[in-house]
Design a protein around this motif. Structure first.
Motif, PDB file in Angstrom:
ATOM      1  N   GLY A   7       0.814  -1.211   0.000  1.00  0.00           N
ATOM      2  CA  GLY A   7       0.000   0.000   0.000  1.00  0.00           C
ATOM      3  C   GLY A   7       0.846   1.259   0.000  1.00  0.00           C
ATOM      4  O   GLY A   7       2.080   1.218   0.016  1.00  0.00           O
ATOM      5  N   ILE A   8       0.172   2.394  -0.026  1.00  0.00           N
ATOM      6  CA  ILE A   8       0.851   3.687   0.036  1.00  0.00           C
ATOM      7  C   ILE A   8       0.213   4.522   1.139  1.00  0.00           C
ATOM      8  O   ILE A   8      -0.986   4.422   1.397  1.00  0.00           O
ATOM      9  N   ILE A   9       1.027   5.345   1.787  1.00  0.00           N
ATOM     10  CA  ILE A   9       0.560   6.172   2.903  1.00  0.00           C
ATOM     11  C   ILE A   9       0.117   7.531   2.384  1.00  0.00           C
ATOM     12  O   ILE A   9       0.791   8.152   1.562  1.00  0.00           O
ATOM     13  N   ALA A  10      -1.028   7.983   2.871  1.00  0.00           N
ATOM     14  CA  ALA A  10      -1.546   9.311   2.528  1.00  0.00           C
ATOM     15  C   ALA A  10      -1.719  10.117   3.810  1.00  0.00           C
ATOM     16  O   ALA A  10      -2.334   9.643   4.766  1.00  0.00           O
ATOM     17  N   HIS A  11      -1.170  11.324   3.833  1.00  0.00           N
ATOM     18  CA  HIS A  11      -1.275  12.208   4.993  1.00  0.00           C
ATOM     19  C   HIS A  11      -2.427  13.188   4.795  1.00  0.00           C
ATOM     20  O   HIS A  11      -2.518  13.838   3.758  1.00  0.00           O
ATOM     21  N   SER A  12      -3.285  13.292   5.784  1.00  0.00           N
ATOM     22  CA  SER A  12      -4.374  14.275   5.750  1.00  0.00           C
ATOM     23  C   SER A  12      -4.028  15.519   6.551  1.00  0.00           C
ATOM     24  O   SER A  12      -4.650  16.565   6.385  1.00  0.00           O
ATOM     25  N   MET A  13      -3.045  15.410   7.451  1.00  0.00           N
ATOM     26  CA  MET A  13      -2.610  16.532   8.282  1.00  0.00           C
ATOM     27  C   MET A  13      -1.092  16.561   8.339  1.00  0.00           C
ATOM     28  O   MET A  13      -0.443  15.516   8.238  1.00  0.00           O
ATOM     29  N   THR A  14      -0.554  17.748   8.517  1.00  0.00           N
ATOM     30  CA  THR A  14       0.883  17.888   8.754  1.00  0.00           C
ATOM     31  C   THR A  14       1.161  18.547  10.102  1.00  0.00           C
ATOM     32  O   THR A  14       2.292  18.547  10.569  1.00  0.00           O
ATOM     33  N   ASP A  15       0.121  19.123  10.717  1.00  0.00           N
ATOM     34  CA  ASP A  15       0.268  19.690  12.055  1.00  0.00           C
ATOM     35  C   ASP A  15      -1.060  19.569  12.791  1.00  0.00           C
ATOM     36  O   ASP A  15      -2.081  19.205  12.198  1.00  0.00           O
ATOM     37  N   LEU A  16      -1.034  19.841  14.087  1.00  0.00           N
ATOM     38  CA  LEU A  16      -2.224  19.669  14.922  1.00  0.00           C
ATOM     39  C   LEU A  16      -2.351  20.851  15.870  1.00  0.00           C
ATOM     40  O   LEU A  16      -1.368  21.278  16.480  1.00  0.00           O
ATOM     41  N   GLU A  17      -3.569  21.363  15.992  1.00  0.00           N
ATOM     42  CA  GLU A  17      -3.816  22.450  16.937  1.00  0.00           C
ATOM     43  C   GLU A  17      -4.025  21.860  18.328  1.00  0.00           C
ATOM     44  O   GLU A  17      -4.859  20.970  18.518  1.00  0.00           O
ATOM     45  N   ILE A  18      -3.256  22.356  19.294  1.00  0.00           N
ATOM     46  CA  ILE A  18      -3.310  21.814  20.646  1.00  0.00           C
ATOM     47  C   ILE A  18      -3.495  22.928  21.666  1.00  0.00           C
ATOM     48  O   ILE A  18      -3.314  24.111  21.365  1.00  0.00           O
ATOM     49  N   GLU A  19      -3.838  22.510  22.885  1.00  0.00           N
ATOM     50  CA  GLU A  19      -3.937  23.433  24.016  1.00  0.00           C
ATOM     51  C   GLU A  19      -3.152  22.839  25.172  1.00  0.00           C
ATOM     52  O   GLU A  19      -3.293  21.654  25.483  1.00  0.00           O
ATOM     53  N   CYS A  20      -2.325  23.668  25.816  1.00  0.00           N
ATOM     54  CA  CYS A  20      -1.530  23.191  26.946  1.00  0.00           C
ATOM     55  C   CYS A  20      -0.893  24.379  27.652  1.00  0.00           C
ATOM     56  O   CYS A  20      -0.937  25.511  27.161  1.00  0.00           O
ATOM     57  N   LEU A  21      -0.295  24.115  28.797  1.00  0.00           N
ATOM     58  CA  LEU A  21       0.507  25.126  29.470  1.00  0.00           C
ATOM     59  C   LEU A  21       1.834  25.281  28.730  1.00  0.00           C
ATOM     60  O   LEU A  21       2.311  24.325  28.104  1.00  0.00           O
ATOM     61  N   PRO A  22       2.438  26.455  28.781  1.00  0.00           N
ATOM     62  CA  PRO A  22       3.702  26.654  28.070  1.00  0.00           C
ATOM     63  C   PRO A  22       4.772  25.623  28.415  1.00  0.00           C
ATOM     64  O   PRO A  22       5.530  25.191  27.548  1.00  0.00           O
ATOM     65  N   GLY A  23       4.812  25.202  29.673  1.00  0.00           N
ATOM     66  CA  GLY A  23       5.819  24.224  30.078  1.00  0.00           C
ATOM     67  C   GLY A  23       5.601  22.845  29.494  1.00  0.00           C
ATOM     68  O   GLY A  23       6.522  22.017  29.486  1.00  0.00           O
ATOM     69  N   ASP A  24       4.393  22.568  29.000  1.00  0.00           N
ATOM     70  CA  ASP A  24       4.078  21.259  28.416  1.00  0.00           C
ATOM     71  C   ASP A  24       4.105  21.274  26.891  1.00  0.00           C
ATOM     72  O   ASP A  24       3.801  20.259  26.256  1.00  0.00           O
ATOM     73  N   LEU A  25       4.458  22.403  26.301  1.00  0.00           N
ATOM     74  CA  LEU A  25       4.401  22.541  24.845  1.00  0.00           C
ATOM     75  C   LEU A  25       5.426  21.629  24.171  1.00  0.00           C
ATOM     76  O   LEU A  25       6.629  21.776  24.371  1.00  0.00           O
ATOM     77  N   PRO A  26       4.969  20.671  23.349  1.00  0.00           N
ATOM     78  CA  PRO A  26       5.914  19.794  22.645  1.00  0.00           C
ATOM     79  C   PRO A  26       6.423  20.445  21.363  1.00  0.00           C
ATOM     80  O   PRO A  26       5.742  21.279  20.764  1.00  0.00           O
TER      81      PRO A  26
END
Length: 226
Positions: A125-144
């Motif tokens: 098979g072949i891989i298809a990406h629907s997203m390249t980034d994700l919107e997240i919510e967190c404290l600044p110290g937890d930001l990945p």
């Protein structure tokens, strides 16, 4: 984790003409800092320093120490305006962050184990990406800096959704906060287009081959009755 520090200076002139002069004559990029309890600040940053920082993917999802005329504040990059036809940065936006207040931002997705993915390695098979980034919510110290998406166990026909991602502790998906209807696809393993066509053709051929046999059976039955 790398610490990012940018130096800026306050500017007084605003408008398109002032911004053009700033970029052309001073080799500086206009920007703005907003958020928190303070009023927005218009700033200028050294073009070379900013270009160098923007070359690193982590810079886009990292807490940045912004020094403006001797004053230091924590910010994140919110927007970069680029020239549509030239490799020129027109303007940058920064948002102040507080260590005790959650922030909302987008972080890149890193897809891993794609070559060893079951659907690719064993099933062609072949891989298809629907997203390249994700919107997240967190404290600044937890930001990945990024979120890993492990593709290894996916087979052909499998879809990976936001709810399937392993988010770091303290990090939430903004989309999922709005309910299951917002559990969007992230990636999938699909059949190659050529294989789909071959299977459809084979199925049609089987159906056509079966039809004459049935008609032949009816004809034989008719002869026996006579």
């Amino acid at each position: 984790m790398v610490d990012y520090v940018l130096n800026a200076k306050a500017r007084n002139e605003v408008g398109k003409g002032a911004s053009r002069r700033l970029r052309r004559l001073a080799q500086e990029i206009p920007g703005i800092v907003y958020g928190g309890q303070q009023a927005p600040e218009i700033i200028a940053l050294a073009e070379n320093e900013l270009h160098h920082a923007l070359e690193n993917e982590a810079f886009y999802s990292h807490i940045i120490t912004l020094n403006t005329d001797g004053k230091s504040q924590d910010v994140i990059l919110k927007d970069v305006q680029r020239h549509p036809a030239k490799p020129v940065i027109l303007h940058v936006d920064f948002m102040r962050v507080s260590k005790t207040q959650k922030l909302t931002t987008r972080v890149p997705l890193h897809f891993i184990n794609e070559e060893s993915c079951v659907g690719v390695k064993l099933e062609g098979g072949i891989i298809a990406h629907s997203m390249t980034d994700l919107e997240i919510e967190c404290l600044p110290g937890d930001l990945p800096e990024y979120i890993e998406v492990d593709m290894e166990q996916l087979s052909v026909g499998d879809n990976l959704h936001i709810s399937d991602l392993s988010l770091p502790q303290g990090v939430e998906s903004v989309a999922l906060q709005h309910g299951e209807d917002h559990d969007l696809p992230v990636a999938a393993v699909n059949k190659k287009k050529g294989e789909e066509v071959d299977e459809e053709a084979a199925a049609e051929g089987t159906g056509e081959a079966a039809q004459p046999s049935a008609e032949a059976g009816e004809a034989e039955g008719g002869d026996s009755e006579d």
